[in-house]
Enzyme design. Sequence first.
Site, short mmCIF file in Angstrom:
data_model
loop_
_atom_site.label_atom_id
_atom_site.label_comp_id
_atom_site.label_asym_id
_atom_site.label_seq_id
_atom_site.Cartn_x
_atom_site.Cartn_y
_atom_site.Cartn_z
N GLU A 62 19.06 7.59 38.31
CA GLU A 62 18.71 7.73 36.89
C GLU A 62 19.83 7.27 35.96
O GLU A 62 19.57 6.65 34.94
CB GLU A 62 18.32 9.18 36.58
CG GLU A 62 16.96 9.60 37.12
CD GLU A 62 16.97 9.93 38.61
OE1 GLU A 62 18.08 10.00 39.19
OE2 GLU A 62 15.88 10.13 39.18
N HIS A 131 10.18 20.05 38.24
CA HIS A 131 9.06 19.20 37.81
C HIS A 131 8.31 19.79 36.62
O HIS A 131 7.22 19.32 36.30
CB HIS A 131 8.05 19.03 38.96
CG HIS A 131 8.56 18.20 40.10
ND1 HIS A 131 9.55 18.64 40.96
CD2 HIS A 131 8.22 16.96 40.53
CE1 HIS A 131 9.77 17.70 41.87
NE2 HIS A 131 8.99 16.68 41.62
#
Lengths: 326, 413
Positions: A62, A131
């Site tokens: 990322e 999540h």
Amino acid sequence: MAVKKLPIAKAINESLRRALDTDPKVLVMGEDVGKLGGVFRVTDGLQKDFGEDRVIDTPLAESGIVGTAIGLALRGYRPVVEIQFDGFVFPAYDQIVTQLAKMHARALGKIKVPVVIRIPYGGGIGAVEHHSESPESLFAHVAGLKVVSPSNSSDAYWMLQQAIQSDDPVIYFEPKRRYWDKGEVNTDAIPDPLHKARTAREGTDATLVAYGPMVKTCLEAAAAAAEEGKSLEVVDLRTISPIDFDAVQASVEKTGRLIVVHEAPTFFGSGAEIAARITERCFYHLEAPVLRVGGFHAPYPPARVEEDYLPGLDRVLDAVDRSLAY
Amino acid sequence: MTVESTAARTPRRASSGGGKRASASAKKAASAKQGAAQGRDAAQGGEPELVQLLTPEGERVENSEYDRYVADITPEDLRALYRDMVIARRFDAEAVTLQRQGELGLWPSLLGQEAAQVGSGRATRADDYVFPTYREHGVAWCKGVDPTLLLGMFRGVNNGGWDPNTNGFQLYTIVIGSQTLHATGYAMGMAKDGADGAVVAYFGDGATSQGDVAEAFTFAAVYNAPVVFFCQNNQWAISEPTEKQSRVPLYQRAQGYGFPGVRVDGNDVLACLAVTKWALERARGGAGPALIEAFTYRMGAHTTSDDPTRYRRDEERAAWEAKDPILRLRAYLTAEGHADEGFFAELEAESETLGKRVRDVVRNMPDPEPMSIFDNIYADGHALVDEERAQFAAYQASFADAPVNAATGGEVK
């Protein structure tokens, strides 16, 4: 006039398609955004139509995604980065906060870094940990970033267009639990400005302020309250940095009561900022303290109890009752 | 001691820099051939090879791989390289002095790294883009950046302060290693544009431990980006020696990512020029990234706030003084008859003039206006910034308007 009924995920897809189509400098980057179309299929079909050079499957890193997007933006590109899930953004947090947010100011305005970072966020989908988080305050706290979150298909489409056209870095939070909620999108419309709130429902007794996934929850709460004879106004904030305080103020001056609703923990959350500023602006109009409904100061809980953690209809209405009791 | 740790340690003892000239440590590595170091591991029990074209004594040594990149170099070019290094050192010394006099808050000195910076900087073309750390004053000079612009952030009048696109020289980056990703992304963009340029990403030995540098290597390799990773291994990341960063010589990291790595004598401006030209040419030609480890030494402190006597010995510095980058080129220029005393005297005068100009400019740098705090935060504006700017302006104005402080009843300044 082209009006389509699209789920939010598809509206984002169409918006990306339009951006790729109209501006050769727009790039889509992220993990699995190519052939797979992203884990939520938001980028479905884009690589097939625009090629691997413009819809870029990246290494699984990322910080690398955002860091190289900054470099591409410095070169004149407009990268639209996808972070796969809310909880996966933190390896990139340094690049976003330390580099992306400050670069325009550090260069005394001589360079621009128009990077859009799309992040599916929030809970309610029964996922495993990392999540389901709502980290928007962690980005709104940083000068140099803009933070927005659409609640419906039309906003999802148009706010992404505007975010991509913006010369500033924009963190675009997508309400993943609402991805498949359908709504009308007029692709020929002249949209509202990006950083304006919208009155989603008019009312007179109290104001509910929400954004992203909680707008629907608040609209449901307002409908339920109406059956009990209570008239709730729902303001869809749309933009978390900057916040359209004028719109919130106008509503609170009318209703005298404000409840801010978000999935993120209330502690140091956007509701705290709204409460503080609206108290300053509307002190003599308020009939009750500004209340907040949100997540607890706890790690996002396991899926089997997330409905107890997330603000739902009952917790919103409970806050409404407490506000009205003053 | 393991083979790996031996490999990581021996270069620090290789005082001659591993050239052809025999030294105690070089003898141990009799099998290690001078020259092509690209992508090769150190032979077991030997030491990493190091590209060197000029010995510390200023003797030119042949190198079959890299000579071609400096084959057309003229005496004038050599004098220009010398001038760059002297000016970089003079500028740096002036900045250190200005810090000592309280004119700058901090200064990271490049002393000892002039050859690494000038050699690599002069290998770039105008259309190449550089992403520096915060110590690349010599590279900035080579890219044509007015040296006084570098001082603003260290004086505290801005946080960067130059337009990176004017000279292809990005803002200094303080958080270690971040810029290697920007460099890689920029290079990816150059490749997309079909541009002929390439990018040089500067970083240090400490930065090689950063995740961002590892990710930059990965992205650059995967996308075959035209970026040269130029690592100045100056042996110390503040107080930590390179052994605390890696168990293998740093240039060998490249192998795992699938691109070549070369260790070059970072105090040899000719070798740094040649190796960087090699890397830039192959990057421009579509061969992708390369890693250059310029083996050098930070002669000064990490910054003016640092005290190296707490962690390293004077003997080490003294050993590196014998390998001074400027003295070795001067020896070569003199021996070859490429420069006379007139040249050196003229350069001395020029660098003194620069020092004076830098001093004058810094002392006259105005403090920014308080209201400039709100400038350039956003390109497209932001309602909160506008609100706070207006509030702060009103607050400031309240002092001018009211002769007496309403809260205290006291006089306002």
